[in-house]
Design a protein around this motif. Structure first.
Motif, PDB file in Angstrom:
ATOM      1  N   GLY A   1       0.990  -1.225   0.012  1.00  0.00           N
ATOM      2  CA  GLY A   1      -0.101  -0.023   0.022  1.00  0.00           C
ATOM      3  C   GLY A   1       0.861   1.410  -0.015  1.00  0.00           C
ATOM      4  N   ILE A   2       1.814   1.460   0.699  1.00  0.00           N
ATOM      5  CA  ILE A   2       2.712   2.646   1.018  1.00  0.00           C
ATOM      6  C   ILE A   2       3.518   2.574  -0.428  1.00  0.00           C
ATOM      7  CG2 ILE A   2       2.445   2.738   3.535  1.00  0.00           C
ATOM      8  CD1 ILE A   2       5.404   1.742   3.640  1.00  0.00           C
ATOM      9  N   ALA A   3       3.944   1.444  -0.909  1.00  0.00           N
ATOM     10  CA  ALA A   3       4.684   1.598  -2.128  1.00  0.00           C
ATOM     11  C   ALA A   3       3.854   2.155  -3.250  1.00  0.00           C
ATOM     12  CB  ALA A   3       5.508   0.218  -2.296  1.00  0.00           C
ATOM     13  N   LEU A   4       2.678   1.557  -3.347  1.00  0.00           N
ATOM     14  CA  LEU A   4       1.887   1.932  -4.634  1.00  0.00           C
ATOM     15  C   LEU A   4       1.618   3.422  -4.478  1.00  0.00           C
ATOM     16  CD1 LEU A   4      -0.472  -1.248  -4.959  1.00  0.00           C
ATOM     17  CD2 LEU A   4       1.540  -0.560  -6.671  1.00  0.00           C
ATOM     18  N   THR A   5       1.337   3.964  -3.087  1.00  0.00           N
ATOM     19  CA  THR A   5       0.698   5.322  -3.007  1.00  0.00           C
ATOM     20  C   THR A   5       2.093   6.081  -3.181  1.00  0.00           C
ATOM     21  OG1 THR A   5      -0.857   4.495  -1.097  1.00  0.00           O
ATOM     22  CG2 THR A   5      -0.065   6.893  -1.409  1.00  0.00           C
ATOM     23  N   THR A   6       3.302   6.035  -2.818  1.00  0.00           N
ATOM     24  CA  THR A   6       4.316   6.618  -3.178  1.00  0.00           C
ATOM     25  C   THR A   6       4.512   6.691  -4.486  1.00  0.00           C
ATOM     26  OG1 THR A   6       5.331   6.158  -1.079  1.00  0.00           O
ATOM     27  CG2 THR A   6       6.823   7.174  -2.689  1.00  0.00           C
ATOM     28  N   LEU A   7       4.462   5.368  -5.344  1.00  0.00           N
ATOM     29  CA  LEU A   7       4.656   5.402  -6.717  1.00  0.00           C
ATOM     30  C   LEU A   7       3.968   6.311  -7.757  1.00  0.00           C
ATOM     31  CD1 LEU A   7       6.720   3.599  -8.579  1.00  0.00           C
ATOM     32  CD2 LEU A   7       4.880   1.873  -8.686  1.00  0.00           C
ATOM     33  N   TYR A   8       2.575   6.141  -7.100  1.00  0.00           N
ATOM     34  CA  TYR A   8       1.434   6.837  -8.002  1.00  0.00           C
ATOM     35  C   TYR A   8       0.980   8.107  -7.820  1.00  0.00           C
ATOM     36  CZ  TYR A   8       1.255   2.338 -10.594  1.00  0.00           C
ATOM     37  OH  TYR A   8       1.412   1.329 -11.218  1.00  0.00           O
ATOM     38  N   SER A   9       1.784   8.647  -6.451  1.00  0.00           N
ATOM     39  CA  SER A   9       1.420  10.204  -6.047  1.00  0.00           C
ATOM     40  C   SER A   9       1.940  10.902  -7.231  1.00  0.00           C
ATOM     41  CB  SER A   9       2.242  10.373  -4.570  1.00  0.00           C
ATOM     42  OG  SER A   9       3.718  10.335  -5.048  1.00  0.00           O
ATOM     43  N   ASP A  10       1.419  12.445  -7.227  1.00  0.00           N
ATOM     44  CA  ASP A  10       1.674  13.337  -8.085  1.00  0.00           C
ATOM     45  C   ASP A  10       3.303  13.468  -8.275  1.00  0.00           C
ATOM     46  OD1 ASP A  10      -0.858  13.575  -8.640  1.00  0.00           O
ATOM     47  OD2 ASP A  10      -1.113  15.362  -7.493  1.00  0.00           O
TER      48      ASP A  10
ATOM     49  N   ALA B   1     -10.387 -13.236  -7.551  1.00  0.00           N
ATOM     50  CA  ALA B   1      -9.843 -11.782  -7.563  1.00  0.00           C
ATOM     51  C   ALA B   1     -10.777 -10.907  -6.993  1.00  0.00           C
ATOM     52  CB  ALA B   1      -8.970 -11.562  -9.094  1.00  0.00           C
ATOM     53  N   PHE B   2     -12.034 -11.089  -7.556  1.00  0.00           N
ATOM     54  CA  PHE B   2     -12.711 -10.099  -7.540  1.00  0.00           C
ATOM     55  C   PHE B   2     -13.397 -10.098  -5.929  1.00  0.00           C
ATOM     56  CE2 PHE B   2     -17.974  -9.199  -7.611  1.00  0.00           C
ATOM     57  CZ  PHE B   2     -17.539  -8.142  -7.637  1.00  0.00           C
ATOM     58  N   ALA B   3     -13.350 -11.391  -5.329  1.00  0.00           N
ATOM     59  CA  ALA B   3     -13.815 -11.351  -3.775  1.00  0.00           C
ATOM     60  C   ALA B   3     -12.410 -10.955  -3.010  1.00  0.00           C
ATOM     61  CB  ALA B   3     -14.104 -12.989  -3.446  1.00  0.00           C
ATOM     62  N   ARG B   4     -11.362 -11.175  -3.468  1.00  0.00           N
ATOM     63  CA  ARG B   4     -10.281 -10.398  -2.770  1.00  0.00           C
ATOM     64  C   ARG B   4     -10.064  -8.892  -2.690  1.00  0.00           C
ATOM     65  NH1 ARG B   4      -4.511 -11.415  -1.172  1.00  0.00           N
ATOM     66  NH2 ARG B   4      -4.211  -9.625   0.099  1.00  0.00           N
ATOM     67  N   GLY B   5     -10.605  -8.490  -3.890  1.00  0.00           N
ATOM     68  CA  GLY B   5     -10.692  -7.017  -3.978  1.00  0.00           C
ATOM     69  C   GLY B   5     -11.897  -6.172  -3.229  1.00  0.00           C
ATOM     70  N   ILE B   6     -12.781  -6.906  -2.990  1.00  0.00           N
ATOM     71  CA  ILE B   6     -14.022  -6.273  -2.515  1.00  0.00           C
ATOM     72  C   ILE B   6     -13.581  -6.379  -0.895  1.00  0.00           C
ATOM     73  CG2 ILE B   6     -16.537  -7.071  -1.548  1.00  0.00           C
ATOM     74  CD1 ILE B   6     -16.927  -8.117  -4.154  1.00  0.00           C
ATOM     75  N   GLY B   7     -12.747  -7.324  -0.298  1.00  0.00           N
ATOM     76  CA  GLY B   7     -12.381  -7.274   0.993  1.00  0.00           C
ATOM     77  C   GLY B   7     -11.168  -6.984   1.186  1.00  0.00           C
ATOM     78  N   GLU B   8     -10.485  -6.282   0.267  1.00  0.00           N
ATOM     79  CA  GLU B   8      -8.984  -5.885   0.357  1.00  0.00           C
ATOM     80  C   GLU B   8      -8.860  -4.546   1.248  1.00  0.00           C
ATOM     81  OE1 GLU B   8      -5.010  -5.610   0.809  1.00  0.00           O
ATOM     82  OE2 GLU B   8      -6.130  -7.213   0.311  1.00  0.00           O
ATOM     83  N   TYR B   9      -7.980  -4.506   2.285  1.00  0.00           N
ATOM     84  CA  TYR B   9      -8.066  -3.336   3.045  1.00  0.00           C
ATOM     85  C   TYR B   9      -6.390  -2.565   3.084  1.00  0.00           C
ATOM     86  CZ  TYR B   9      -7.825  -0.352   7.258  1.00  0.00           C
ATOM     87  OH  TYR B   9      -7.772   0.612   8.030  1.00  0.00           O
ATOM     88  N   GLY B  10      -5.447  -3.515   3.503  1.00  0.00           N
ATOM     89  CA  GLY B  10      -4.300  -3.000   3.689  1.00  0.00           C
ATOM     90  C   GLY B  10      -3.422  -2.207   2.588  1.00  0.00           C
TER      91      GLY B  10
END
Length: 571
Positions: free
Chosen positions: A121-130, A213-222
């Protein structure tokens, strides 16, 4: 012996009374399932019962909650759809083509299983931030990714891609290419051959992968909570709303939201299990599955080389963007302030305590789930009884349920407001906001992993050998040690590796039940979250690098186990 086996089958086609040990496996499996999954889940229904029907409907249909459902479902559906496309391409090149780095690419598929979701989560946030490596490129064009639905979808793609690849890959490996050759000889092009010959064979597997994948995505949090930004009516996901309600001490509202997500999860897993039953007809070699057999030769015809190059390039680009860049970002950010700052972060007192708790909780969860996985897989594969498929669906519920709900069920069971809370408090037993709660939450989210690795192996093995041994007077323990265990030892080790990886990185469930007590109930993923929220990003990425290193070690171990198992099978 073959005559004896035939007699057994005629007397008892399902083998319930022939193979000893049904009572033991049934008792252990159902007891562990009830204590660790079903009774805690029943606490949600018990808590939801405090609301009247009109109050329940009012909560789950409120504007904010409906927006959360809409964000979770739409982003999860889009992510699963993208994962099906790229998952089929990845499975195709891994089965049909030989190229440099193939084993590395294959090993990286399961990186989302091993990498903690908080780190992702923190890696993707930093990677795709402005200001991020990728986000800055889109920002120049006026496109914002982080803190939008696009960012949420990317995080869900990351966690969901292994489900599709690992569902489709074994079917492609067993697909007889003679039908493709015949279609091409009759004048069908590559596209027509794929859609008319290959796609019908892999469609059930791709659909099962889509569902997972759909079920995992619905419940994904971290991995989603960081990149979502928690903007009301825009990027608030349903699991995040549950956390918000818990922080406001609105337990009834949180329970109502969880009941809806739980119902969706159960229906999805029921659908997926039904698809897998359909697929079993093909694996068992029935008349409809006559085209499936093991084929391992690479697909290297000259006429297919342009297509091969294009598909490999697309797959490598996808994996670089989704897997390699986040890892590279973690490493570079961890070392940004130098080696001395890195060592201070990982040798910090709270980091060491979090590491010890992570190892202890992981070891406990793996031990419990290994015992359950062995007993439950034998029960489902070797014995016939009514409700067997329903039982398998119940075991699979933790696969699709949101980790936040997993933490919530134990809070509602053992917390001060739970139905066991008064009893535990009277006897000075503390589970919620204590180490036992962390262990229980970790066991819950990793519950089906070992079972799911063992079940297909035991189903493929059949039960004729055990029946013959029972006919000759062998007891249940001797049958297990001499016949069953040699067949499952590599799958068991593989399941233990995956269970270890998932337990080590658990974030959502532990976040709910731990209380975030620094140095007491904080695991490494929770410690990363605290450091990141305190804007101590260098330390956060330094601690994240520890989790990345452990994840890579587990993936290497997984590769070794798979290779050793493959060599053993060939011998």
């Amino acid at each position: 012996m073959q005559q004896g086996i035939g007699i057994i089958k005629r007397k008892n086609p399902h083998g319930v009374r022939v193979i000893p040990g049904f009572g033991l496996t049934f008792g252990v499996s159902v007891t562990m399932l009830a204590c660790l999954v079903l009774i805690p889940l029943a606490s949600i229904i018990w808590s939801a019962g405090r609301l009247s029907f009109s109050e329940f409907i009012q909560v789950v249909t409120s504007r904010q909650i409906m927006s959360g459902y809409q964000v979770s479902l739409s982003c999860a559906f889009m992510a699963a759809l993208i994962n099906v496309i790229f998952g089929v391409i990845l499975a195709w090149i891994l089965v049909r083509y030989e190229f440099p780095g193939k084993r590395l690419l294959d090993g990286m598929i399961e990186l989302p299983f091993a990498l903690p979701t908080a780190v992702a989560g923190i890696a993707l946030t930093t990677l795709y931030s402005d200001q991020g490596w990728i986000g800055a490129l889109f920002a120049k064009a006026g496109i914002k990714i982080a803190y939008t639905k696009a960012g949420i979808t990317i995080a869900m793609i990351f966690v969901g891609i292994p489900f599709v690849v690992r569902s489709v890959q074994p079917v492609l490996e067993k697909l007889d290419r003679g039908y493709e050759e015949a279609a091409m000889m009759l004048g069908a092009g590559r596209a027509r051959t794929f859609f008319k010959v290959i796609l019908p064979e892999i469609y059930p597997a791709a659909l099962a992968g889509f569902g997972l994948a759909f079920a995992r995505g619905i419940g994904e949090y971290g991995s989603v909570v960081f990149i979502a930004g928690n903007i009301p009516f825009k990027t608030q996901i349903a699991p995040l709303l549950i956390m918000s309600k818990l922080e406001q001490f609105k337990y009834s509202d949180a329970t109502a939201i969880a009941v809806v997500l739980l119902a969706i999860s159960f229906l999805l897993m029921l659908l997926i299990n039904s698809i897998q039953i359909y697929m079993q007809r093909f694996r068992d070699g029935g008349e409809n599955g006559a085209s499936l057999k093991k084929v391992v030769e690479p697909y290297e015809k000259d006429s297919h080389r342009p297509v091969k190059g294009f598909l490999i390039a697309v797959s490598v680009l996808f994996m670089v963007v989704m897997m390699v860049l986040p890892l590279a970002l973690v490493v570079s950010s961890a070392l940004k302030e130098g080696w001395a700052a890195y060592m201070r972060a990982i040798l910090d007192e709270y980091t060491v305590k979090a590491l010890k708790l992570t190892v202890f909780a992981t070891a406990s969860a793996v031990a419990v789930n290994t015992v359950f996985g062995i007993f439950a897989s034998i029960l489902i594969s070797k014995y016939y009884f009514r409700g067997r498929q329903f039982l398998a669906t119940l075991i699979d519920i933790p696969f699709s349920i949101s980790p936040v709900i997993a933490g919530l069920v134990f809070s509602l069971t053992f917390g001060n407001l739970g139905w066991m809370g008064g009893f535990l408090q009277a006897h000075n037993v503390k589970i919620v906001f204590a180490v036992p709660g962390v262990i229980l939450a970790t066991i819950f989210v990793t519950f089906p992993f070992v079972f799911r690795e063992l079940l297909p192996v035991l189903q493929a093995q059949g039960k004729e050998e055990e029946e013959a041994a029972a006919l000759m007077g062998a007891g249940k323990w001797k049958i297990f040690s001499r016949i069953t265990f040699p067949h499952i030892r590599w799958a068991l080790l593989y399941g233990i590796v995956l269970c270890t990886a998932r337990a080590m990185g658990e974030f959502g469930a532990v976040s709910v039940i731990s209380g975030h007590l620094r140095g007491v109930t904080n695991t490494l993923p929770l410690h990363v979250e605290i450091l990141y929220n305190e804007f101590n990003t260098t330390a956060a990425f330094a601690v994240s690098s520890l989790l990345v290193i452990m994840a890579v070690i587990l993936l290497i171990l997984r590769s070794v186990v798979v290779s050793a198992g493959s060599r053993k099978e060939s011998l």
